[in-house]
Design a protein around this motif. Structure first.
Motif, PDB file in Angstrom:
ATOM      1  N   ASP A  39      52.475  65.571 -33.018  1.00  0.00           N
ATOM      2  CA  ASP A  39      52.049  67.002 -32.808  1.00  0.00           C
ATOM      3  C   ASP A  39      52.962  67.783 -33.887  1.00  0.00           C
ATOM      4  O   ASP A  39      54.300  67.566 -33.865  1.00  0.00           O
ATOM      5  CB  ASP A  39      52.305  67.575 -31.266  1.00  0.00           C
ATOM      6  CG  ASP A  39      52.129  69.202 -31.348  1.00  0.00           C
ATOM      7  OD1 ASP A  39      51.759  69.647 -32.267  1.00  0.00           O
ATOM      8  OD2 ASP A  39      52.561  69.530 -30.332  1.00  0.00           O
ATOM      9  N   PRO A  40      52.262  68.459 -34.975  1.00  0.00           N
ATOM     10  CA  PRO A  40      53.149  69.203 -35.942  1.00  0.00           C
ATOM     11  C   PRO A  40      54.070  70.085 -35.528  1.00  0.00           C
ATOM     12  O   PRO A  40      55.116  70.699 -36.130  1.00  0.00           O
ATOM     13  CB  PRO A  40      52.267  69.626 -36.965  1.00  0.00           C
ATOM     14  CG  PRO A  40      50.902  69.309 -36.170  1.00  0.00           C
ATOM     15  CD  PRO A  40      50.784  68.471 -35.127  1.00  0.00           C
ATOM     16  N   ASP A  41      53.757  70.689 -34.216  1.00  0.00           N
ATOM     17  CA  ASP A  41      54.626  71.883 -33.856  1.00  0.00           C
ATOM     18  C   ASP A  41      55.502  71.344 -32.555  1.00  0.00           C
ATOM     19  O   ASP A  41      55.891  71.978 -31.843  1.00  0.00           O
ATOM     20  CB  ASP A  41      53.640  72.756 -33.016  1.00  0.00           C
ATOM     21  CG  ASP A  41      52.590  73.450 -34.028  1.00  0.00           C
ATOM     22  OD1 ASP A  41      53.154  73.851 -35.375  1.00  0.00           O
ATOM     23  OD2 ASP A  41      51.508  73.777 -33.830  1.00  0.00           O
ATOM     24  N   GLY A  42      55.642  69.964 -32.628  1.00  0.00           N
ATOM     25  CA  GLY A  42      56.478  69.482 -31.596  1.00  0.00           C
ATOM     26  C   GLY A  42      58.031  69.617 -31.953  1.00  0.00           C
ATOM     27  O   GLY A  42      58.370  70.484 -32.889  1.00  0.00           O
ATOM     28  N   GLU A  47      59.058  65.737 -35.570  1.00  0.00           N
ATOM     29  CA  GLU A  47      58.674  66.252 -37.021  1.00  0.00           C
ATOM     30  C   GLU A  47      59.640  65.268 -37.860  1.00  0.00           C
ATOM     31  O   GLU A  47      58.762  64.857 -39.162  1.00  0.00           O
ATOM     32  CB  GLU A  47      59.188  67.442 -37.374  1.00  0.00           C
ATOM     33  CG  GLU A  47      59.202  68.116 -38.615  1.00  0.00           C
ATOM     34  CD  GLU A  47      57.553  68.038 -39.315  1.00  0.00           C
ATOM     35  OE1 GLU A  47      57.638  68.169 -40.681  1.00  0.00           O
ATOM     36  OE2 GLU A  47      56.771  67.980 -38.519  1.00  0.00           O
ATOM     37  N   ARG A  48      60.512  64.694 -37.724  1.00  0.00           N
ATOM     38  CA  ARG A  48      61.316  63.678 -38.596  1.00  0.00           C
ATOM     39  C   ARG A  48      60.467  62.431 -38.382  1.00  0.00           C
ATOM     40  O   ARG A  48      60.343  61.831 -39.699  1.00  0.00           O
ATOM     41  CB  ARG A  48      62.905  63.606 -38.014  1.00  0.00           C
ATOM     42  CG  ARG A  48      63.534  62.498 -38.629  1.00  0.00           C
ATOM     43  CD  ARG A  48      65.036  62.281 -38.000  1.00  0.00           C
ATOM     44  NE  ARG A  48      64.943  61.475 -36.685  1.00  0.00           N
ATOM     45  CZ  ARG A  48      64.762  60.233 -36.576  1.00  0.00           C
ATOM     46  NH1 ARG A  48      64.582  59.561 -37.761  1.00  0.00           N
ATOM     47  NH2 ARG A  48      64.698  59.643 -35.323  1.00  0.00           N
ATOM     48  N   VAL A  49      60.077  61.947 -37.288  1.00  0.00           N
ATOM     49  CA  VAL A  49      59.373  60.893 -37.190  1.00  0.00           C
ATOM     50  C   VAL A  49      57.928  61.069 -37.891  1.00  0.00           C
ATOM     51  O   VAL A  49      57.519  59.677 -38.495  1.00  0.00           O
ATOM     52  CB  VAL A  49      59.253  60.365 -35.659  1.00  0.00           C
ATOM     53  CG1 VAL A  49      57.989  59.374 -35.389  1.00  0.00           C
ATOM     54  CG2 VAL A  49      60.411  60.122 -34.910  1.00  0.00           C
ATOM     55  N   ARG A  50      57.390  61.925 -37.732  1.00  0.00           N
ATOM     56  CA  ARG A  50      56.024  62.242 -38.626  1.00  0.00           C
ATOM     57  C   ARG A  50      56.353  62.076 -40.127  1.00  0.00           C
ATOM     58  O   ARG A  50      55.630  61.395 -41.092  1.00  0.00           O
ATOM     59  CB  ARG A  50      55.504  63.673 -38.330  1.00  0.00           C
ATOM     60  CG  ARG A  50      54.224  64.053 -38.769  1.00  0.00           C
ATOM     61  CD  ARG A  50      53.687  65.312 -38.362  1.00  0.00           C
ATOM     62  NE  ARG A  50      54.289  66.314 -39.220  1.00  0.00           N
ATOM     63  CZ  ARG A  50      53.729  66.797 -40.291  1.00  0.00           C
ATOM     64  NH1 ARG A  50      53.046  65.976 -41.077  1.00  0.00           N
ATOM     65  NH2 ARG A  50      54.406  67.793 -41.177  1.00  0.00           N
ATOM     66  N   ARG A  51      57.534  63.003 -40.471  1.00  0.00           N
ATOM     67  CA  ARG A  51      57.862  62.769 -42.002  1.00  0.00           C
ATOM     68  C   ARG A  51      58.094  61.493 -42.425  1.00  0.00           C
ATOM     69  O   ARG A  51      57.748  60.947 -43.694  1.00  0.00           O
ATOM     70  CB  ARG A  51      58.992  63.698 -42.356  1.00  0.00           C
ATOM     71  CG  ARG A  51      58.586  65.076 -42.369  1.00  0.00           C
ATOM     72  CD  ARG A  51      59.716  65.802 -42.774  1.00  0.00           C
ATOM     73  NE  ARG A  51      59.170  67.407 -42.733  1.00  0.00           N
ATOM     74  CZ  ARG A  51      60.049  68.254 -42.863  1.00  0.00           C
ATOM     75  NH1 ARG A  51      61.315  68.346 -43.609  1.00  0.00           N
ATOM     76  NH2 ARG A  51      59.696  69.609 -42.880  1.00  0.00           N
ATOM     77  N   LYS A  52      58.977  60.462 -41.670  1.00  0.00           N
ATOM     78  CA  LYS A  52      59.095  59.189 -41.879  1.00  0.00           C
ATOM     79  C   LYS A  52      57.711  58.360 -42.097  1.00  0.00           C
ATOM     80  O   LYS A  52      57.619  57.411 -43.006  1.00  0.00           O
ATOM     81  CB  LYS A  52      59.918  58.408 -40.798  1.00  0.00           C
ATOM     82  CG  LYS A  52      61.485  58.863 -40.869  1.00  0.00           C
ATOM     83  CD  LYS A  52      62.139  57.827 -41.792  1.00  0.00           C
ATOM     84  CE  LYS A  52      63.615  57.955 -41.920  1.00  0.00           C
ATOM     85  NZ  LYS A  52      64.384  57.616 -42.744  1.00  0.00           N
TER      86      LYS A  52
END
Length: 125
Positions: A39-42, A47-52
């Motif tokens: 979830d981009p609003d998480g 957000e760190r995991v999404r970017r990784k």
């Protein structure tokens, strides 16, 4: 060194190079999928995991392209790219470890890191 030994070394090099490129492709897919599920609003951690995941997918994709090219590459360029990929994959696997549902992505990252290590060993041989 006999020509047979040289041929065997060349075959091993090409096999390891292909295996590494294939692992990079699988890891890129898994990381891109994982990043899309976050979830981009998480939370900041999500957000760190999404970017990784996004970064790992991009590095793996770039590494696969470098490994797939036939001309104009020296060993130093290959080594730097593959070492970078291995490092990013391990960091991403550790980030995924703390997130339920990310086990398959973490596994793909570790398999890619191992394929990178195997290919680097071929370069050292």
């Amino acid at each position: 060194m006999t020509s047979t030994t040289s041929q065997q070394e060349l075959f091993r090099f090409l096999e390891d190079r292909f295996a590494c490129a294939q692992a990079c492709t699988e890891c890129a897919r898994a990381c891109a999928l994982r990043a899309s599920l976050v979830d981009p609003d998480g939370s900041a951690d999500q957000e760190r995991v999404r970017r990784k995941g996004i970064m790992c997918a991009e590095v793996c994709d770039a590494t696969c392209r470098v490994l797939s090219e036939q001309a104009g590459q020296d060993e130093a360029t290959l080594r730097v790219q593959v070492e970078w990929c291995r490092t990013v994959c391990l960091e991403t696997a550790h980030a995924f470890d703390d997130h339920p549902g990310a086990e398959d992505s973490a596994k793909a990252c570790r398999e890619c890191a191992q394929a990178c290590s195997d290919f680097l060993a071929t370069l050292d041989a």
